[in-house]
Design a protein around this motif. Structure first.
Motif, short mmCIF file in Angstrom:
data_model
loop_
_atom_site.label_atom_id
_atom_site.label_comp_id
_atom_site.label_asym_id
_atom_site.label_seq_id
_atom_site.Cartn_x
_atom_site.Cartn_y
_atom_site.Cartn_z
N ARG A 77 0.85 -1.20 0.00
CA ARG A 77 0.00 0.00 0.00
C ARG A 77 0.88 1.24 0.00
NH1 ARG A 77 -3.40 -1.11 4.11
NH2 ARG A 77 -2.38 0.18 5.64
N VAL A 78 0.43 2.27 -0.71
CA VAL A 78 1.10 3.56 -0.76
C VAL A 78 0.08 4.60 -0.31
CG1 VAL A 78 2.30 5.23 -2.22
CG2 VAL A 78 2.49 2.78 -2.73
N GLU A 79 0.43 5.40 0.69
CA GLU A 79 -0.50 6.39 1.23
C GLU A 79 0.05 7.80 1.09
OE1 GLU A 79 -1.14 5.28 5.31
OE2 GLU A 79 -2.11 3.39 4.77
N GLY A 80 -0.79 8.71 0.63
CA GLY A 80 -0.50 10.14 0.64
C GLY A 80 0.40 10.66 -0.45
N GLY A 81 0.75 9.88 -1.41
CA GLY A 81 1.61 10.32 -2.51
C GLY A 81 2.06 9.11 -3.31
N THR A 82 2.99 9.32 -4.22
CA THR A 82 3.43 8.20 -5.07
C THR A 82 4.94 8.03 -5.13
OG1 THR A 82 3.37 9.64 -7.01
CG2 THR A 82 1.38 8.34 -6.54
N ALA A 83 5.68 8.79 -4.31
CA ALA A 83 7.14 8.69 -4.34
C ALA A 83 7.69 8.41 -2.95
CB ALA A 83 7.75 9.98 -4.88
N LEU A 84 8.65 7.50 -2.89
CA LEU A 84 9.35 7.18 -1.65
C LEU A 84 10.46 8.20 -1.44
CD1 LEU A 84 10.05 5.30 0.73
CD2 LEU A 84 11.33 3.90 -0.89
N SER A 85 10.54 8.76 -0.22
CA SER A 85 11.60 9.72 0.10
C SER A 85 12.02 9.52 1.55
CB SER A 85 11.11 11.15 -0.11
OG SER A 85 10.38 11.60 1.01
#
Length: 103
Positions: A77-85
């Protein structure tokens, strides 16, 4: 640039030659290693940028005495955006812990 994700839910499964990823594997040890600050910082840098549900990363963790354990991390799952930082929280669970991963 893609918006930064607030949180990624990742599952992991050990890679083993016998086809049973959980045989003889200390799941808690692996989870502790993957949840450690240093390892999470590494994951953010190594896989920084766009991420999507279903992405898989081949990694390994140290099991002590120079014994690595191969693992496959999968983005659940990815929450709140689409890029890992560096600002993204990583929530890691064993793959067979489906209740924790689906929350």
């Amino acid at each position: 640039m893609a918006p930064v994700a607030d949180r990624l839910v990742l599952s992991f499964a050990p890679s083993t030659a016998d086809g049973n990823p959980w045989s003889g594997v200390d799941t808690e040890w692996i989870a502790d290693e993957l949840r450690g600050d240093t390892y999470q910082q590494y994951l953010r840098r190594a896989h920084g940028g766009p991420v999507a549900v279903g992405d898989e990363w081949d990694e390994f963790v140290s099991c002590g005495c120079a014994t690595p354990q191969d693992v496959v991390l999968r983005v659940e799952r990815v929450e709140g955006g689409t890029a890992l930082s560096d600002a993204t929280t990583l929530d890691v669970h064993p793959r067979n812990d489906t209740e924790a991963v689906s929350q």
